[in-house]
Write a protein that holds these residues in place. Structure first.
Motif, mmCIF file in Angstrom:
data_model
loop_
_atom_site.group_PDB
_atom_site.id
_atom_site.type_symbol
_atom_site.label_atom_id
_atom_site.label_comp_id
_atom_site.label_asym_id
_atom_site.label_seq_id
_atom_site.Cartn_x
_atom_site.Cartn_y
_atom_site.Cartn_z
ATOM 1 N N ASP A 238 1.820 5.279 -0.441
ATOM 2 C CA ASP A 238 1.370 6.671 -0.385
ATOM 3 C C ASP A 238 2.447 7.481 0.329
ATOM 4 N N ARG B 116 2.073 10.193 1.819
ATOM 5 C CA ARG B 116 1.478 10.820 2.997
ATOM 6 C C ARG B 116 0.940 9.736 3.924
ATOM 7 N N GLU C 104 0.626 -0.642 -6.386
ATOM 8 C CA GLU C 104 -0.379 -0.769 -5.323
ATOM 9 C C GLU C 104 -1.042 -2.137 -5.368
ATOM 10 N N ARG D 75 0.876 -1.173 0.000
ATOM 11 C CA ARG D 75 0.000 0.000 0.000
ATOM 12 C C ARG D 75 0.911 1.220 0.000
ATOM 13 N N ALA E 185 -2.789 9.793 4.836
ATOM 14 C CA ALA E 185 -3.689 9.305 3.789
ATOM 15 C C ALA E 185 -3.612 7.787 3.663
ATOM 16 N N LEU E 186 -2.423 7.234 3.858
ATOM 17 C CA LEU E 186 -2.242 5.787 3.708
ATOM 18 C C LEU E 186 -3.013 5.003 4.760
#
Length: 395
Positions: A24, A26, A102, A22, A29-30
């Motif tokens: 990201d 940030r 992702e 996963r 946000a993750l």
């Protein structure tokens, strides 16, 4: 002909830690889509305590950081929290790790990240020893950050003196605050526990509830509805934005407000508050300017390390905002740890039982008490006689 069935040898386990990636840059946000067993891939210089606790709550298989989890600027606690939870933390992997697809299963072994048999990036897997060494180096360089913090504080004071001293630029709102108490909730340290501890206060005083970004969701999760939602709208849910609360969008000083577009798409009325500081500063200044009698803060930042933990020079504004609000501010952060209930239910039962026994002895020592006990016993005897007759008649 006899057939001999042979058990096949078990397949060797894949070394290291594996899971779907996963990705990201940030962390905040993750964590919204991170699930147990996933591999979190972030680009977070100096992982702070709040971000680390959010990651740990998601129970990832591993955390891969493109940046250095402790750069040496100040002694941040994030890496220690992740390691203490038993989650592998691989540090300083570089930008290549952010190119992972992702959802694709990746494997981590000895600080090396594999996509199938292909090596994607190599970093340093953090241990207790490396984390402690990094913290020691960071403590030694803290004086530089103190000087920078002081310079940022003076710069903020020069730019925002009209707002701090005279309230120039504070927008008009419809929520009535004048003469009332205000509870400001930020998703900071121990905010859930502190909010639960303040439940009797909320029920009795019914303060104006202000949620700062994700703090609005915290208020909803606690069973209340926020009166105001203040922030740049990057970490608050649509549910909180459409719950009926008044929305105040925190904008940059030049008027740019990225959160306005999201609010307008939801069709929610709002006002804009341009200010240089953080959203929690905006909430405090708004409450103070509108005549709050008392401001109770949950989850806000109060110490120097917490200011540095945010990783932004603007945290100097929080220091000055607290000076501006002054005696109105009551910091409830950590109140849940001030007193903890140590009486178990069993102990409470025996305590009540002992009290009733003492009350019975006291009543038996008086003439009126003896009469009352005699009446009660007579009534109990009548009940037993009635039950006996009922059972005898049915048989």
């Amino acid at each position: 002909m006899r057939l001999t069935l042979r058990r096949s040898a078990p397949l060797p386990e894949t070394p290291g830690t594996a899971g779907p990636a996963r990705v990201d840059p940030r962390t905040k946000a993750l964590t919204k889509r991170l699930r147990p067993g996933d591999v979190a891939v972030i680009d977070h210089l100096d992982i702070d305590r709040v971000s680390a606790e959010a990651l740990v709550a998601c129970q990832p298989a591993a955390v891969l950081n493109a940046a250095r989890s402790t750069s040496g600027r100040y002694p941040n606690l994030g890496p220690e929290i992740i390691h203490a939870a038993g989650i592998p933390l691989v540090d300083d992997l570089g930008p290549d790790v952010m190119s992972l697809t992702e959802g694709r299963v990746v494997r981590v072994e000895d600080g090396v990240v594999y996509d199938g048999d292909h090596i994607v990036a190599e970093g340093v897997e953090q241990t207790s020893e490396t984390i402690e060494r990094n913290l020691e180096d960071a403590r030694a360089g803290l004086s530089v950050q103190l000087e920078s913090f002081a310079a940022n504080t003076m710069d903020y004071l020069r730019r925002e003196r009209d707002l701090l001293l005279d309230g120039v630029g504070v927008p008009d709102i419809t929520t009535v605050i004048d003469g009332r108490q205000v509870l400001i909730v930020v998703r900071g340290y121990h905010y859930k526990e502190d909010l639960a501890t303040l439940r009797p206060y909320i029920v009795e005083y019914r303060p104006v509830l202000i949620g700062v970004d994700g703090g609005a969701d915290a208020i909803l999760e606690a069973g209340y509805r926020p009166d105001l939602v203040v922030g740049d709208m990057d970490s608050v849910s649509d549910r909180a934005l459409t719950c009926g609360a008044e929305i105040v969008v925190h904008a940059y000083r030049d008027g740019r407000a990225p959160g306005v577009e999201r609010v307008e798409k939801l069709g929610v009325p709002h006002v804009v508050f341009p200010a240089t500081g953080t959203s929690e500063d905006v909430a405090m200044l708004l409450a103070d300017d509108k005549g709050a009698e008392l401001i109770v803060a949950v989850g806000t930042h109060a110490t120097l390390v917490e200011f540095l933990d945010k990783g932004r020079s603007g945290m100097a504004s929080t220091f000055l905002t607290r000076l501006r609000v002054g005696s109105k501010l009551v910091d409830a952060k950590g109140v849940s740890r001030l007193y903890r209930h140590r009486i178990s239910n069993l102990q409470l039962f025996f305590l009540v039982l002992a009290g009733l026994f003492a009350l019975g002895v006291a009543l038996a020592a008086t003439e009126a008490g003896q009469t009352l006990i005699a009446l009660v016993m007579a009534r109990v005897d009548d009940v037993f006689s009635w039950v006996g007759q009922l059972v005898g008649g049915s048989s």
